[in-house]
Structure formats: structure tokens, C-alpha cells
Design an enzyme around this catalytic site. Sequence first.
Site, PDB file in Angstrom:
ATOM      1  N   LEU A  79       0.822  -1.204   0.000  1.00  0.00           N
ATOM      2  CA  LEU A  79       0.000   0.000   0.000  1.00  0.00           C
ATOM      3  C   LEU A  79       0.860   1.259   0.000  1.00  0.00           C
ATOM      4  O   LEU A  79       1.871   1.335   0.699  1.00  0.00           O
ATOM      5  CB  LEU A  79      -0.933   0.019   1.209  1.00  0.00           C
ATOM      6  CG  LEU A  79      -1.913  -1.152   1.334  1.00  0.00           C
ATOM      7  CD1 LEU A  79      -2.820  -0.961   2.547  1.00  0.00           C
ATOM      8  CD2 LEU A  79      -2.739  -1.313   0.067  1.00  0.00           C
ATOM      9  N   GLY A 120       0.948  -5.167   1.387  1.00  0.00           N
ATOM     10  CA  GLY A 120      -0.085  -5.317   0.372  1.00  0.00           C
ATOM     11  C   GLY A 120       0.378  -6.096  -0.835  1.00  0.00           C
ATOM     12  O   GLY A 120      -0.427  -6.761  -1.511  1.00  0.00           O
ATOM     13  N   ASN A 150       4.146  -7.208   6.913  1.00  0.00           N
ATOM     14  CA  ASN A 150       4.997  -6.550   7.903  1.00  0.00           C
ATOM     15  C   ASN A 150       4.357  -5.296   8.484  1.00  0.00           C
ATOM     16  O   ASN A 150       5.057  -4.397   8.971  1.00  0.00           O
ATOM     17  CB  ASN A 150       6.346  -6.196   7.279  1.00  0.00           C
ATOM     18  CG  ASN A 150       6.225  -5.195   6.140  1.00  0.00           C
ATOM     19  OD1 ASN A 150       5.273  -5.250   5.364  1.00  0.00           O
ATOM     20  ND2 ASN A 150       7.181  -4.287   6.040  1.00  0.00           N
ATOM     21  N   GLU A 151       3.028  -5.205   8.462  1.00  0.00           N
ATOM     22  CA  GLU A 151       2.343  -3.996   8.923  1.00  0.00           C
ATOM     23  C   GLU A 151       2.714  -3.601  10.345  1.00  0.00           C
ATOM     24  O   GLU A 151       2.782  -2.412  10.668  1.00  0.00           O
ATOM     25  CB  GLU A 151       0.816  -4.193   8.816  1.00  0.00           C
ATOM     26  CG  GLU A 151       0.257  -4.031   7.417  1.00  0.00           C
ATOM     27  CD  GLU A 151       0.418  -5.258   6.561  1.00  0.00           C
ATOM     28  OE1 GLU A 151      -0.096  -5.263   5.419  1.00  0.00           O
ATOM     29  OE2 GLU A 151       1.054  -6.244   7.017  1.00  0.00           O
TER      30      GLU A 151
END
Length: 309
Positions: A115, A160, A184-185
Site C-alpha cells: 500500500l 499489500g 509486515n504492517e
Amino acid sequence: MAAAALARRIGRSGVLPLCCRPPAWDRAPRPPPSPPQPPGLPLAPCRSFSNNKIQVELDESSGVAMMKFKSPPVNSLSLEFLTEFSISLEKLENNRACRGVIITSTLPKIFSSGLDITEMCGKSVEHYTEFWRAVQEMWLRLYGSNMVTVAAVNGSSPAGGCLVAMSCDYRIMAENPKFSIGLNEAQLGIVAPFWFKDTFVNVVGHRIAERSLQLGSLHPAPEALKLGLVDELVPEEKLMEKAAAVMAQWLALPDHARQLTKTMMRKAVLDRLVAHREEDIKNFVTFVSKESIQKSLRMYMEMLKKRKS
């Protein structure tokens, strides 16, 4: 043997013999064959359409489309990218000649960076709402597609980008330990939405997903294979050849059986987002609008700027 022969045919010319194509499921009857083409014209018609971010080529004889991300520097999933992605998928889904799509990147060393952080930082509530709805739409179309979807992951694929790969039926990654993939957010101070999590669990299992999500892990290609996050590793120069072989294997099956099985396996996860779509958007907007989250995103963007300089 039949699948191998089809793979060689697709690999050489992108053509799958019409006599080997199983009937489509729940589609209108195909029109009668076109009359023979005059000498000198190509026997395998190929349609292509290219937008700013994505290039698509469909070989109507094989029924296989090639979708290539081409948004430098890192194929970030911006609002524009996501919109083009969904429209491209819709076009292919509605084309009765298309039965499968191979998704890859034109950029070296990167499949998709995930993202676009700039879409989530310093924008209005209305923008966050529009952006998140576009993210949802992309996933709903890709994860729920009737087409065979093969991800040819030719570079790193965090967050994303990992979601895009996981949403495909099969994932082949270039055999390079420098390439990594994962959700890995958590490293950015962001919580992966429930449908990211559900997709991850369906691919690798609950325990691996739980540990990986909490740590925000990015898994090098060999580790990703061991965990089941990708299905195969192949040398970079053989990635597309292998993708064609896998596609031929999947297309050798009757469409109706494969599609019904896919729906059976994925429907519950898709239905969950559809039922809670507006709530999910509201939760995202509330979360990303928090000053603490905005601060984390600004710090991350500054870190990226320093790396580039």
C-alpha cells in the site's frame, strides 16, 4: 504429459490448442469459430491494453493473460494503481476468451511494495474512505476471481504486495535470498485488517500467521517456501517459463469443477468482508486518522527519504 505439452506450447507461443480447452462453466456459449485468416496474418490473436500503472496482454487462443505491474519505483498500491488493477481484472473476467492470468512485475527486484503510504498520511477522511474501498475492491475481485491466477513473484513483496500474491491460486517466487515476502504492517505501527489475516491463515496456517503478523516478519524466499507462503522457488530466468507450465496444468482441468472448488474454499472469507465492508472502512479511517498513527507513518516516510538520499 498432456500438461507438460501444453506448458511448452504456452511457453513458446502463448497458444493453448483449442481442442484441449475444457468447457467454461456458467458462461454464455462461445461464438462459432472465425473463418480462416488470410496468409501472413497471426494465427493467435492477442489483445493488449495498457494504463499508466499496469500492462495487460491477453492471448485469446490460449486463454491466458499476462498482467504486468509497471509503476516505478516500487509498484506501490496507490489509489490510481488499485483502480486500474480492479478495472483490468474486471475486463479479463468479463472476456469469455480469458481463463487465466499470470501476474508479475516489469521492475527488477520488486513485485510490489504494498500500500502507498502517502495515500494514508495527511489526507482527508473522504480520501481515506475512497482509498480503503479501492483496496477492498481489489482483493474481492482477485481473491474471488473465477480465473486461474498465478503470481510470478520476481522480487520483494511486503505488506499489500504479499496480499496480492497470497490472493492468487499459485505463487512462484524467484530463487533469490535477497527477495522477501510477508505482512509486515506491525513494523509500521499498523494492524493488518481481519481479511488480510484470514487470507494469510488460509495460506500458511494459524500458528505461523499469528507469529508472523505479531512480529511483522518479512520472510526471505527460502524461508517463505519452507513456511508455505510461496509454492515454488525457481531461478529468476525460468520464472515465466514455470508460470506458464503451472498455468497449463491448472487449465487442463474442467473449469466448472475448479471454480466450484475455489468458491467452496474461499466463500466464507469473502462473505465476511462483504458483510462488514462499511464497518471495515470506518475502522480503517478511525485508526489511520489517529495522530499516533499519522506520526508513525510520517516517521516511516522520513526514514524512506533518508535511505534514498
